[in-house]
Scaffold this motif. Structure first.
Motif, PDB file in Angstrom:
ATOM      1  N   TYR A   1     -10.447  -7.314   2.680  1.00 33.77           N
ATOM      2  CA  TYR A   1     -11.469  -7.837   3.783  1.00 33.77           C
ATOM      3  C   TYR A   1     -10.970  -8.257   5.489  1.00 33.77           C
ATOM      4  CZ  TYR A   1     -13.946  -4.467   1.335  1.00 33.77           C
ATOM      5  OH  TYR A   1     -14.408  -3.305  -0.336  1.00 33.77           O
TER       6      TYR A   1
ATOM      7  N   LEU B   1      -5.107   4.678  -4.004  1.00 34.39           N
ATOM      8  CA  LEU B   1      -5.399   3.665  -3.333  1.00 34.39           C
ATOM      9  C   LEU B   1      -6.641   3.002  -2.618  1.00 34.39           C
ATOM     10  CD1 LEU B   1      -3.956   1.510  -1.074  1.00 34.39           C
ATOM     11  CD2 LEU B   1      -3.513   2.723   0.884  1.00 34.39           C
ATOM     12  N   SER B   2      -7.068   1.886  -3.296  1.00 29.44           N
ATOM     13  CA  SER B   2      -8.229   1.133  -2.229  1.00 29.44           C
ATOM     14  C   SER B   2      -7.602  -0.146  -2.245  1.00 29.44           C
ATOM     15  CB  SER B   2      -9.183   2.053  -3.832  1.00 29.44           C
ATOM     16  OG  SER B   2      -9.060   0.882  -4.672  1.00 29.44           O
ATOM     17  N   LEU B   3      -9.336  -0.016  -1.610  1.00 31.23           N
ATOM     18  CA  LEU B   3      -8.912  -1.777  -1.648  1.00 31.23           C
ATOM     19  C   LEU B   3      -9.125  -2.804  -2.593  1.00 31.23           C
ATOM     20  CD1 LEU B   3     -11.679  -2.373   1.289  1.00 31.23           C
ATOM     21  CD2 LEU B   3      -8.734  -2.784   1.368  1.00 31.23           C
ATOM     22  N   ARG B   4      -9.863  -2.735  -4.086  1.00 33.26           N
ATOM     23  CA  ARG B   4      -9.822  -2.795  -5.532  1.00 33.26           C
ATOM     24  C   ARG B   4      -7.942  -2.674  -6.022  1.00 33.26           C
ATOM     25  NH1 ARG B   4     -13.734  -4.346  -8.457  1.00 33.26           N
ATOM     26  NH2 ARG B   4     -15.235  -2.892  -7.778  1.00 33.26           N
ATOM     27  N   ARG B   5      -7.655  -1.496  -6.140  1.00 31.00           N
ATOM     28  CA  ARG B   5      -5.945  -1.539  -6.276  1.00 31.00           C
ATOM     29  C   ARG B   5      -5.357  -1.769  -5.762  1.00 31.00           C
ATOM     30  NH1 ARG B   5      -2.336  -1.920  -8.296  1.00 31.00           N
ATOM     31  NH2 ARG B   5      -1.226   0.203  -9.907  1.00 31.00           N
TER      32      ARG B   5
ATOM     33  N   LEU C   1      -6.894   1.067   5.232  1.00 30.88           N
ATOM     34  CA  LEU C   1      -5.567   1.509   4.866  1.00 30.88           C
ATOM     35  C   LEU C   1      -4.914   2.050   5.079  1.00 30.88           C
ATOM     36  CD1 LEU C   1      -6.788   0.055   1.456  1.00 30.88           C
ATOM     37  CD2 LEU C   1      -4.956  -1.017   2.705  1.00 30.88           C
ATOM     38  N   LEU C   2      -5.372   3.120   5.458  1.00 28.22           N
ATOM     39  CA  LEU C   2      -4.519   4.517   5.374  1.00 28.22           C
ATOM     40  C   LEU C   2      -3.909   4.909   6.602  1.00 28.22           C
ATOM     41  CD1 LEU C   2      -6.743   6.908   3.287  1.00 28.22           C
ATOM     42  CD2 LEU C   2      -4.914   6.277   2.723  1.00 28.22           C
TER      43      LEU C   2
ATOM     44  N   GLU D   1      -4.466   9.395  -3.768  1.00 27.71           N
ATOM     45  CA  GLU D   1      -5.954   9.234  -4.082  1.00 27.71           C
ATOM     46  C   GLU D   1      -6.472   7.803  -4.479  1.00 27.71           C
ATOM     47  OE1 GLU D   1      -3.840  11.807  -5.158  1.00 27.71           O
ATOM     48  OE2 GLU D   1      -4.790  13.072  -3.066  1.00 27.71           O
TER      49      GLU D   1
ATOM     50  N   ALA E   1       0.833  -1.556  -0.144  1.00 27.85           N
ATOM     51  CA  ALA E   1      -0.009   0.036   0.626  1.00 27.85           C
ATOM     52  C   ALA E   1       0.459   1.335  -0.230  1.00 27.85           C
ATOM     53  CB  ALA E   1      -0.494  -0.298   0.957  1.00 27.85           C
TER      54      ALA E   1
ATOM     55  N   ASN F   1     -12.173  -1.412   5.342  1.00 28.03           N
ATOM     56  CA  ASN F   1     -12.019   0.413   4.196  1.00 28.03           C
ATOM     57  C   ASN F   1     -10.919   1.127   3.702  1.00 28.03           C
ATOM     58  OD1 ASN F   1     -12.022   2.092   6.717  1.00 28.03           O
ATOM     59  ND2 ASN F   1     -14.445   1.433   7.067  1.00 28.03           N
ATOM     60  N   LYS F   2     -11.213   2.260   3.188  1.00 26.27           N
ATOM     61  CA  LYS F   2      -9.893   2.665   2.965  1.00 26.27           C
ATOM     62  C   LYS F   2      -8.943   3.639   4.191  1.00 26.27           C
ATOM     63  CE  LYS F   2      -7.967   5.997  -0.156  1.00 26.27           C
ATOM     64  NZ  LYS F   2      -8.126   7.311  -1.780  1.00 26.27           N
TER      65      LYS F   2
END
Length: 208
Positions: free
Chosen positions: A33, A16-20, A42-43, A14, A4, A38-39
């Motif tokens: 998950y 970064l996402s779970l999908r990416r 991650l952050l 911007e 990540a 959620n994002k």
């Protein structure tokens, strides 16, 4: 979280996402998950990963030297991961103190312990903690906003991109281009630190 952070380094927060992240790891988003809902999770994880690399020793024998060391380590980490620097502020402001991930609180706890061991009372230790981390955050944001636009250029106006400004405006910025281009972030941090350390030492009880 290492992946990540690598994505943030290359593509920005911007992107970064779970999908990416799942794409980068060659896994399904659903599999992630189990580790992050959620994002925001991650952050927070990225911030914790960064702060793990800025360890403040609460038992350091020389408290001023320890703060100097930590400050320069923090700056070095910020320069290594400039895209992640805003997270260090934004995620700290996103939740109340007691609800933040433990990794965000450990540097604060270590600072307060170090400050008390140095002789600062509770109120002075809390004020010192706010001042120290506020100084670090402010400094790295200020240094990173002054990134050279065209490092290969020798002319200071061109290096900083100031030649793009309207000719009749910002005369002082134009005339100070050489000084602005010669900015030394490490030296500036040292100047700010020394002023803070002198102030903190004045809050110590008289020795003897």
């Amino acid at each position: 979280m290492v992946t990540a952070l690598e994505l943030i380094d290359v593509e920005g927060v911007e992107a970064l996402s779970l999908r990416r992240l799942a794409q980068a790891l060659d896994r399904s988003a659903m599999a992630l998950y189990r580790h992050a809902e959620n994002k925001g999770d991650l952050l927070d994880g990225v911030v914790e990963l960064l702060l793990e690399q800025v360890v403040l020793d609460a038992d350091a024998p020389a408290w001023q030297d320890e703060l100097r060391r930590v400050a320069h380590r923090f700056r070095g980490l910020a320069l290594e991961h400039p895209n992640a620097v805003p997270l260090l502020l934004a995620r700290s402001l996103s939740t109340p103190l007691g609800l933040r991930p433990l990794g965000m609180l450990r540097p604060l706890e270590a600072f307060l312990q170090l400050a008390n061991r140095a002789g600062l009372d509770d109120a002075a230790a809390v004020a010192a903690c706010r001042s120290f981390f506020g100084l670090l955050h402010g400094h790295v944001l200020d240094e990173l906003q002054g990134v050279v636009a065209y490092p290969e250029e020798r002319d200071d106006l061109l290096r900083l991109g100031l030649h793009r400004l309207p000719l009749g405006e910002f005369p002082r910025m134009r005339s100070l281009a050489s000084a602005m281009s010669a900015y030394d972030g490490a030296a500036q941090l040292d100047r700010l630190l020394e002023a803070l350390l002198v102030s903190l030492a004045a809050d110590l009880p008289p020795s003897g």
